[in-house]
Motif scaffolding. Structure first.
Motif: not given
Lengths: 283, 551
Positions: A48-50, A70, A72, A143, A224-226, A229-231, A241, B396-397, B406, B409-410, B423
């Motif tokens: 997860s390191q950007t 990002l 990664r 989610a 679908l994003g549900l 979850q990121p990251p 992504d 979401a999406g 993200q 977050q970092q 999301s």
């Protein structure tokens, strides 16, 4: 009892030859499972390191599969993502196989209204698309990892239950079951010690096939994003992504995650189908 | 059966092989590229309009990037798509041009006293059904927009009465002076509908079933739910300046940025506003479309979602303001199509005449909130924050907001702050914007917002007044309320700027928002066409009318 021994012995003989296809794809499955177990430990970079100075980079010595938008490391995310990508479908398959088998054997043993009722319920459940239930679960419970896992576990029960029920009904009519009853064994003991043992290969074959489908559906909820979850890294999420990067010609994230999904689904399906065919041929 | 099984299995083996091979080839075949060739120089590229059209066209297909409108009833068409479509169909009392300059439209206006505004109907306008636009229709439309079930009712907060006081005259009386009101009459708050049609179709007005009756440069032909909205040119339109070049315009509702980019590159869709930054490089390199960046009142912000908790701790929020590397965000995620933003109210809303005054106050905020990881960490350590996870909700999406979250977050992690990204289904996320129950358990909402007019009092009124629509933190500071209300009562621009800045100094300290970026309007248009408005003023203009043939 002698009938059972003879059947098992016959099955062993007929299935004794080495199936090269199963061997190849079984090895792939084993490799992928090992990747899921040890992948996060092998990741060359924190997944997860950007790194905003190195976004959307192509392959290099430092990043073998390049970096995402990002910055990664894609290889690290693929390796780390294998764990969640397998854990979700793994739980779905274990839960649905356990519940489906229990219901199927109970229906086959009891027959009558329980069997008819279960059939009706299974027919209704077949009509509901799994992904829709997963999306609804995400809407109700939020989610994340667990909502789609629990929803899909429920949705996959009929797929196991229907196949296992057919086998269990056949076993229920076998003379060895009658012999067990005459010998005074309890229904619980006959079902768990004898019928379950005989339908177990079918359960395993069905679970193997189901794993591929579950991985697709679970990945779809993340896409679908549900779902995941990121990251956090997960293959379905990585395909999503990387989608926008496709437009810039940076294919590596979506393609590599997509390729691993295809490889996993196809490998598990082939192994499951082969096992199923051989069990059918011997049964 | 056997053959088909073999075929299926054969295909699966091929797929497996292909998957394995492609995994190996991905590294070799895919192109990564440096950041530099993907960013744009906004300072060079910003434009409010394209060159004028040279001729009429038969058909234009335009995409509503934010999706299908929920209503075309002007008083509630506050979404990106709803406002854009209704601005082509209905006439506002007054109009802004592409540079937000206010001019008369259906009416001329006269501020008779500080609490009395008189509108005089000057246009020889007719509705699509041929009936003339009357003072009665105007008074009806404004009273309808004033009703509590109207989203824009807050614009009418100081209005005492609206009456047709003559054949061509409408008088608006205020309980107290209101500088904002007349500016807002250029937006959906001031769109005029036909009284008779609206009353007759009261229940279905503005829906796909009921349509609407207006006097704009386009007539509504059809609204196929889930598919498209089609409108045709109003050949009897009274205003030659905005007479449409396109005989017909079809609005599509593609929200997926990849699908939209492909459709634009293939020429299936002719144009779109607010195209995702993800698509800019592909659209520019394809060559079929012009990609233009325009000034905009839109901004990307992290809004505190609920009162109380650690987000009410000012020291913590000061630290959070410093955590964000806004320049990196603009470059990496928005590919240069945005600029860092350090105040809750974006500078693009400042009136042109008082920019220097507003800039001075802004500079202070910019200095205070500049990216400083060490300073942020120090402030966080001094605050009440004790390591709890802060939940940031995104729809979401949405890949751009997901990546933004993200990155935040970092950066927050480096200062010791743990952020969890949540999301929400787009509908739930949208509901969270106005329903406190949907914001339960959420610390921040990450998203974009926009203003209809170039006036900082509009967004401030939405957020920082007690019980305001978007006052999520229940801010009720008499100093802010008094200053904002007095500013709204002040017609002198210089004095109003001073009062606004007084309020701003206080509400920015409360930090209900972490401003991130001021985003530009990205307009994409097939090179066969030209004439588009490319500033965010398009939202309140009949923006489809000037688009026509490039040759």
């Amino acid at each position: 009892m002698s009938t059972l021994t003879a059947r098992l012995s016959s099955r062993r003989t007929r299935t004794g030859s080495v199936d090269k296809v199963v061997l190849v794809f079984g090895t792939v499955c084993g490799f992928l499972i090992l990747m899921a177990v040890f992948g996060p430990l092998l990741a060359p970079h924190p997944p997860s390191q950007t790194d905003i100075l190195a976004t959307s980079q192509g392959p290099s010595g430092q990043h073998l599969l390049g970096t995402d938008s990002l910055g990664r490391d894609i290889l690290s995310r693929l390796l780390a993502g294998a764990r969640l990508s397998f854990l979700g479908p793994g739980i779905i398959v274990v839960v649905s196989a356990t519940a489906g088998t229990a219901l199927a054997i109970a229906a086959a043993w009891h027959g009558g209204w329980l069997d008819r009722g279960l059939n009706r319920v299974l027919n209704v459940m077949f009509a509901v698309p799994g992904i829709l239930v997963a999306v609804l679960a995400a809407a109700v419970f939020g989610a994340g990892f667990w909502a789609p896992v629990l929803a899909l576990s429920l949705v996959y029960i009929p797929y196991v239950a229907r196949v296992v029920r057919s086998a269990a009904v056949r076993e229920r009519r076998m003379p060895y079951v009658e012999a067990c009853e005459l010998a005074g064994l309890s229904a619980w003991r006959i079902c768990t010690r004898h019928i379950l043992r005989n339908v177990f290969p079918i359960v395993m074959a069905q679970a193997t096939i189901g794993f591929g489908s579950a991985l697709m559906d679970f990945g779809a909820t993340s896409f679908l994003g549900l779902g995941v979850q990121p990251p956090s890294a997960e293959w379905g999420l990585m395909v999503s992504d990387g989608r926008s990067e496709l437009l810039d010609g940076a294919l590596q994230q979506s393609l590599s995650a997509g390729a691993l999904i295809v490889l996993t689904v196809v490998s598990f399906n082939i192994v499951g189908e082969r096992l199923s065919s051989r069990i059918g041929a011997s049964g | 059966m056997l053959q088909s099984q073999r075929f299926v299995r054969g295909r699966r083996r091929c797929a497996a092989a292909a998957a394995g091979v492609s995994l190996l080839l991905v590294a070799a075949c895919s192109g990564g590229s440096s950041n530099d060739d993907k960013t744009v120089d906004v300072s060079k590229d910003l434009a409010s309009t394209m060159s004028p059209a040279k001729g009429d066209i038969d058909q234009l297909t335009w995409n509503l990037t934010a999706g299908e409108p929920d209503t075309l009833d002007p008083r509630n068409a506050a979404t990106y798509g709803g406002g854009q479509v209704t601005s082509n169909l209905c006439d506002p009392l007054v109009r802004v041009d592409a540079d937000y300059k206010l001019t008369p439209n259906l009416v001329s206006f006269k501020q008779v006293t500080p609490t009395k505004l008189v509108y005089t109907l000057v246009a020889d306008a007719t509705f699509w059904d041929g009936k003339p636009v009357t003072a009665e229709d105007i008074a009806f439309s404004l009273n309808r927009a004033k009703a509590p079930d109207s989203i824009v009712s807050f614009i009418y907060a100081n209005v005492k009465s609206i009456e047709a006081t003559g054949d061509k005259e409408v008088t608006v009386t205020f309980t107290k002076p209101d500088e904002l009101f007349n500016n807002e009459m250029s937006t959906i708050a001031g769109l005029v509908v036909e009284k008779a049609y609206t009353e007759k179709n009261a229940k279905t007005f503005g829906t796909s079933a009921g349509g609407l009756m207006c006097s704009g440069p386009f007539k509504l032909d059809s609204w196929k739910t889930g598919d498209s909205i089609t409108m045709s040119r109003n050949d009897n339109y009274w205003n030659d300046t905005y007479k449409a070049h396109a005989a017909s315009v079809k609005f599509t509702f593609v929200t997926d940025s990849t699908a939209l980019t492909q459709a634009l590159n293939a020429g299936e869709i002719d144009g779109a506003y607010e195209v995702s930054p993800d698509a800019i490089t592909s659209l520019k390199s394809n060559g079929r479309n012009a990609v233009v960046f325009g000034p905009s009142t839109q901004s990307l912000k992290l809004d505190v979602a609920n009162p109380g908790g650690v987000t009410a701790d000012r020291t913590f929020m000061q630290g959070l303001q410093k955590i964000v590397d806004r320049k990196a965000l603009a470059k990496v995620i928005y590919k240069g199509a945005a600029t860092p933003l350090y105040s809750a109210i974006t500078p693009t809303t400042w009136p042109n005449d008082q920019r220097a005054t507003y800039q001075k106050a802004y500079d202070v905020l910019e200095k205070e909130r500049a990216f400083d990881a060490k300073g942020a960490k120090k402030l966080i350590e001094q605050s009440d924050y004790d390591g709890q996870k802060l939940v940031v909700a995104i729809p979401a999406g949405n890949s751009v907001l997901s990546k933004t979250a993200q990155l935040l977050q970092q950066q927050a992690k480096q200062a010791g702050v743990t952020i969890k990204i949540l999301s929400l289904q787009p509908l739930v996320y949208s509901q969270a914007g106005y329903d406190a129950t949907k914001r339960k358990g959420i610390d921040f909402l990450l998203g974009t917002s926009f203003n209809g007019v170039q006036d900082p009092l509009e967004p401030a009124g939405f957020v920082y007044l007690p019980k305001a629509f978007y006052n999520y933190t229940d801010l009720d500071d008499p100093a802010v309320t008094d200053a904002l209300n007095t500013a709204r009562e002040t017609f002198d621009g210089d004095k109003r700027a001073e009062l606004f800045i007084k309020a701003q100094t206080t509400f920015e300290q409360a930090s209900a928002t972490v401003p991130l970026l001021s985003t530009n309007t990205v307009t994409v248009l097939n090179k066969k066409y030209t004439g588009a408005v490319t500033s965010f003023a398009y939202w309140a203009m009949p923006q489809m009318a000037p688009i026509g043939a490039a040759k």
